[in-house]
Write a protein that holds these residues in place. Structure first.
Motif, PDB file in Angstrom:
ATOM      1  N   SER A   2      47.174  60.283  39.596  1.00 42.08           N
ATOM      2  CA  SER A   2      47.078  59.338  38.481  1.00 42.08           C
ATOM      3  C   SER A   2      47.614  57.975  38.880  1.00 42.08           C
ATOM      4  N   ALA A   3      47.111  56.961  38.185  1.00 41.41           N
ATOM      5  CA  ALA A   3      47.580  55.589  38.387  1.00 41.41           C
ATOM      6  C   ALA A   3      47.791  54.961  37.018  1.00 41.41           C
ATOM      7  N   TYR A   4      48.768  54.083  36.957  1.00 42.19           N
ATOM      8  CA  TYR A   4      49.129  53.430  35.703  1.00 42.19           C
ATOM      9  C   TYR A   4      49.030  51.924  35.872  1.00 42.19           C
ATOM     10  N   VAL A  62      44.150  54.926  41.592  1.00 42.70           N
ATOM     11  CA  VAL A  62      44.223  53.470  41.747  1.00 42.70           C
ATOM     12  C   VAL A  62      42.829  52.871  41.894  1.00 42.70           C
ATOM     13  N   ASP A  63      41.949  53.543  42.612  1.00 35.69           N
ATOM     14  CA  ASP A  63      40.597  53.015  42.792  1.00 35.69           C
ATOM     15  C   ASP A  63      39.874  52.874  41.459  1.00 35.69           C
ATOM     16  N   LYS A  64      40.039  53.857  40.580  1.00 36.03           N
ATOM     17  CA  LYS A  64      39.399  53.799  39.261  1.00 36.03           C
ATOM     18  C   LYS A  64      40.009  52.665  38.427  1.00 36.03           C
ATOM     19  N   ALA A  65      41.314  52.465  38.527  1.00 33.08           N
ATOM     20  CA  ALA A  65      41.975  51.380  37.801  1.00 33.08           C
ATOM     21  C   ALA A  65      41.457  50.031  38.280  1.00 33.08           C
ATOM     22  N   ARG A  66      41.353  49.865  39.583  1.00 30.47           N
ATOM     23  CA  ARG A  66      40.833  48.605  40.136  1.00 30.47           C
ATOM     24  C   ARG A  66      39.369  48.400  39.748  1.00 30.47           C
ATOM     25  N   ALA A  67      38.598  49.480  39.795  1.00 30.75           N
ATOM     26  CA  ALA A  67      37.186  49.385  39.425  1.00 30.75           C
ATOM     27  C   ALA A  67      37.040  48.907  37.988  1.00 30.75           C
ATOM     28  N   ASN A  88      50.776  39.360  33.108  1.00 35.74           N
ATOM     29  CA  ASN A  88      51.079  39.890  34.423  1.00 35.74           C
ATOM     30  C   ASN A  88      50.659  41.349  34.396  1.00 35.74           C
ATOM     31  N   ALA A  89      50.170  41.838  35.540  1.00 37.36           N
ATOM     32  CA  ALA A  89      49.736  43.229  35.600  1.00 37.36           C
ATOM     33  C   ALA A  89      50.085  43.823  36.955  1.00 37.36           C
ATOM     34  N   VAL A  90      50.415  45.099  36.932  1.00 31.94           N
ATOM     35  CA  VAL A  90      50.648  45.860  38.154  1.00 31.94           C
ATOM     36  C   VAL A  90      49.952  47.209  38.005  1.00 31.94           C
ATOM     37  N   VAL A  91      49.673  47.818  39.124  1.00 33.39           N
ATOM     38  CA  VAL A  91      49.193  49.194  39.135  1.00 33.39           C
ATOM     39  C   VAL A  91      50.169  49.997  39.974  1.00 33.39           C
ATOM     40  N   VAL A  92      50.493  51.183  39.531  1.00 31.89           N
ATOM     41  CA  VAL A  92      51.439  52.036  40.247  1.00 31.89           C
ATOM     42  C   VAL A  92      50.870  53.452  40.286  1.00 31.89           C
ATOM     43  N   GLU A  93      51.008  54.093  41.442  1.00 26.62           N
ATOM     44  CA  GLU A  93      50.577  55.486  41.567  1.00 26.62           C
ATOM     45  C   GLU A  93      51.562  56.398  40.871  1.00 26.62           C
ATOM     46  N   GLY A  94      51.031  57.427  40.224  1.00 27.39           N
ATOM     47  CA  GLY A  94      51.873  58.436  39.611  1.00 27.39           C
ATOM     48  C   GLY A  94      52.370  59.431  40.655  1.00 27.39           C
ATOM     49  N   ILE A  95      53.169  60.354  40.197  1.00 30.94           N
ATOM     50  CA  ILE A  95      53.688  61.375  41.125  1.00 30.94           C
ATOM     51  C   ILE A  95      53.080  62.722  40.805  1.00 30.94           C
TER      52      ILE A  95
END
Length: 95
Positions: A2-4, A62-67, A88-95
């Protein structure tokens, strides 16, 4: 994994921003994303960060979030966000 995507948004034109708020959710869903938080109250627990409007989105990766962020479907809403808010925005990978 997952990515947030986390946005800190300072709305400068609340009336104009309403159109963005209506257009964005269907584009998030079309990329498999979902809202976890969308502008509720927030509290700074440490440091000097004083977030305005926090939005947290969850995507499959992350790829889906960027897409989604760079998609033609989201582009009109994104232009409105840039017009009616500072963000402001960031993307972070989940665990």
């Amino acid at each position: 994994m997952s990515a947030y995507v986390i946005f800190d948004i300072d709305v400068t034109d609340p009336e104009g921003y309403k159109e963005y708020a209506n257009l964005a959710p269907p584009t998030v869903a079309s990329y498999g994303g979902r809202y976890l938080a969308r502008g509720g109250s927030n509290e700074t627990l440490e440091g000097d960060w004083h977030a305005k409007r926090l939005v947290i989105l969850e995507f499959n990766d992350v790829d889906k979030a960027r897409a989604w962020l760079n998609s033609p479907e989201y582009a009109p809403a994104r232009r409105l966000r840039h017009q009616y808010a500072k963000s402001n925005a960031v993307v972070v990978e989940g665990i």
